[in-house]
Structure formats: structure tokens, C-alpha cells
Design a protein around this motif. Structure first.
Motif, short mmCIF file in Angstrom:
data_model
loop_
_atom_site.label_atom_id
_atom_site.label_comp_id
_atom_site.label_asym_id
_atom_site.label_seq_id
_atom_site.Cartn_x
_atom_site.Cartn_y
_atom_site.Cartn_z
N LYS A 1 16.39 -42.89 -2.24
CA LYS A 1 17.05 -44.20 -2.31
C LYS A 1 17.61 -44.60 -0.96
O LYS A 1 17.53 -45.75 -0.55
N LEU A 2 18.18 -43.65 -0.26
CA LEU A 2 18.75 -43.91 1.06
C LEU A 2 17.66 -44.37 2.04
O LEU A 2 17.86 -45.31 2.81
N LEU A 3 16.51 -43.73 1.98
CA LEU A 3 15.40 -44.13 2.84
C LEU A 3 14.91 -45.54 2.51
O LEU A 3 14.56 -46.31 3.40
N ASN A 4 14.89 -45.86 1.21
CA ASN A 4 14.51 -47.22 0.81
C ASN A 4 15.50 -48.24 1.34
O ASN A 4 15.11 -49.30 1.83
N TYR A 5 16.80 -47.92 1.22
CA TYR A 5 17.81 -48.85 1.73
C TYR A 5 17.69 -49.01 3.24
O TYR A 5 17.84 -50.11 3.77
N LEU A 6 17.41 -47.91 3.95
CA LEU A 6 17.25 -47.99 5.40
C LEU A 6 16.03 -48.83 5.77
O LEU A 6 16.04 -49.55 6.77
N LEU B 1 11.81 -58.40 -2.49
CA LEU B 1 10.93 -57.27 -2.18
C LEU B 1 11.50 -55.96 -2.71
O LEU B 1 10.76 -55.12 -3.24
N ALA B 2 12.79 -55.78 -2.56
CA ALA B 2 13.42 -54.52 -3.00
C ALA B 2 13.42 -54.41 -4.53
O ALA B 2 13.15 -53.33 -5.07
N SER B 3 13.72 -55.49 -5.23
CA SER B 3 13.84 -55.40 -6.68
C SER B 3 12.50 -55.32 -7.38
O SER B 3 12.43 -54.88 -8.53
N ARG B 4 11.44 -55.71 -6.70
CA ARG B 4 10.10 -55.57 -7.31
C ARG B 4 9.70 -54.11 -7.41
O ARG B 4 8.87 -53.76 -8.24
N LYS B 5 10.27 -53.26 -6.58
CA LYS B 5 9.85 -51.86 -6.53
C LYS B 5 10.88 -50.90 -7.10
O LYS B 5 10.80 -49.71 -6.86
N THR B 6 11.84 -51.40 -7.85
CA THR B 6 12.88 -50.52 -8.37
C THR B 6 12.82 -50.48 -9.89
O THR B 6 12.25 -51.36 -10.53
N LYS B 7 13.45 -49.46 -10.43
CA LYS B 7 13.52 -49.33 -11.87
C LYS B 7 14.86 -49.80 -12.42
O LYS B 7 15.01 -49.96 -13.61
N GLU B 8 15.84 -50.00 -11.53
CA GLU B 8 17.14 -50.46 -11.99
C GLU B 8 17.14 -51.99 -12.11
O GLU B 8 16.18 -52.65 -11.73
N ARG B 9 18.22 -52.53 -12.63
CA ARG B 9 18.32 -53.97 -12.82
C ARG B 9 18.29 -54.68 -11.48
O ARG B 9 18.94 -54.27 -10.53
N LEU C 1 20.72 -54.34 -7.98
CA LEU C 1 20.17 -53.98 -6.68
C LEU C 1 20.41 -55.10 -5.67
O LEU C 1 20.76 -54.84 -4.52
N GLY C 2 20.25 -56.36 -6.09
CA GLY C 2 20.52 -57.50 -5.21
C GLY C 2 21.96 -57.51 -4.75
O GLY C 2 22.25 -57.77 -3.58
N LEU C 3 22.88 -57.21 -5.67
CA LEU C 3 24.30 -57.15 -5.31
C LEU C 3 24.57 -56.01 -4.34
O LEU C 3 25.29 -56.19 -3.35
N LYS C 4 23.99 -54.84 -4.61
CA LYS C 4 24.20 -53.69 -3.71
C LYS C 4 23.72 -54.00 -2.29
O LYS C 4 24.44 -53.80 -1.32
N GLY D 1 17.86 -63.42 -5.49
CA GLY D 1 16.63 -62.76 -5.09
C GLY D 1 16.36 -61.49 -5.89
O GLY D 1 15.23 -61.23 -6.28
N GLY D 2 17.42 -60.74 -6.15
CA GLY D 2 17.26 -59.51 -6.93
C GLY D 2 16.82 -59.79 -8.35
O GLY D 2 15.91 -59.14 -8.88
N SER D 3 17.43 -60.78 -8.99
CA SER D 3 17.05 -61.09 -10.37
C SER D 3 15.67 -61.73 -10.44
O SER D 3 14.89 -61.45 -11.35
#
Length: 120
Positions: free
Chosen positions: A3-8, A56-64, A68-71, A110-112
Motif C-alpha cells: 500500500k505504501l508503494l502504491n501511495y508513493l 486512477l487510484a480508486s480503480r485499482k483498489t478493493k476499498e471504498r 481512498l479519495g479522502l486519504k 474522483g475516488g467515488s
């Protein structure tokens, strides 16, 4: 750790967007356009970059997607606040607060939206 690598990865993309936005606004400034207009263009482009990155980030995640957009938006805003305070020594005022709220809302949207655009 993954997850850290994805955020980076998204931080790197964000920094690339910010550099491109700075170049675009600098070129627009050379054309003699008023600084108020350039400031508005910069806000719009930065909000658009938040929007695109969180999609882009939320398309590849399993969480809401909204979470993720808020984070990501909060982490990016904290990064921008630190840069403004340390590098530019810019005072924190109501205009900056509105700017950061716009960016966070852009990240949430964007996240939603990105989660809803996810391929099934």
C-alpha cells in the motif's frame, strides 16, 4: 508495504502534475495575462489533477473509493501545506483554506467516480 508503494506511486504522479501545472502557469504568465486569472487556472488544474489521480487510484483498489479519495487528498493537502509553510513561507489564511477544501472535495469525487468506473 505494498500500500505504501502504491501511495508513493501516486505521490510521484502528483508531483509530476504539479511541475507541469507550474510550467503551464509560468508560460501563461509570460503572455501577459493577469495574475488573478493565472491563479484561478492554477486552482482548476490542481483540482483536476487531484481528480484524475484519485480516479486512477480508486480503480485499482478493493476499498471504498471515497475513503481512498479522502486519504490521498488529505495526504496531498498536508504535503502542499508543508511545502507552502516551509519553502514559500506562505501565511495560512481563508483563501488557502478554501483552496484546500476544493482539493479535498475534488479527491473525494474522483475516488467515488473512479470506483464506479471500475471494470467488472
Amino acid at each position: 508495504m505494498n500500500k505504501l508503494l502504491n501511495y508513493l506511486k501516486y505521490y510521484g504522479l502528483f508531483i509530476i502534475f504539479i511541475v507541469v501545472i507550474a510550467l503551464i502557469t509560468s508560460l501563461i504568465n509570460l503572455m501577459g495575462i493577469k495574475s488573478v486569472t493565472i491563479s484561478k487556472i492554477s486552482v482548476i488544474l490542481t483540482a483536476l489533477s487531484f481528480f484524475v489521480i484519485t480516479i486512477l487510484a480508486s480503480r485499482k483498489t478493493k476499498e471504498r473509493g471515497i475513503i481512498l479519495g479522502l486519504k490521498l487528498a488529505l495526504l496531498f493537502v498536508i504535503f502542499l501545506i508543508l511545502i507552502n509553510l516551509i519553502v514559500f513561507k506562505s501565511p495560512f489564511n481563508i483563501d488557502r483554506l478554501i483552496y484546500y477544501v476544493i482539493l479535498i472535495i475534488s479527491g473525494l469525487l474522483g475516488g467515488s467516480l473512479g470506483k464506479n468506473l471500475k471494470r467488472k
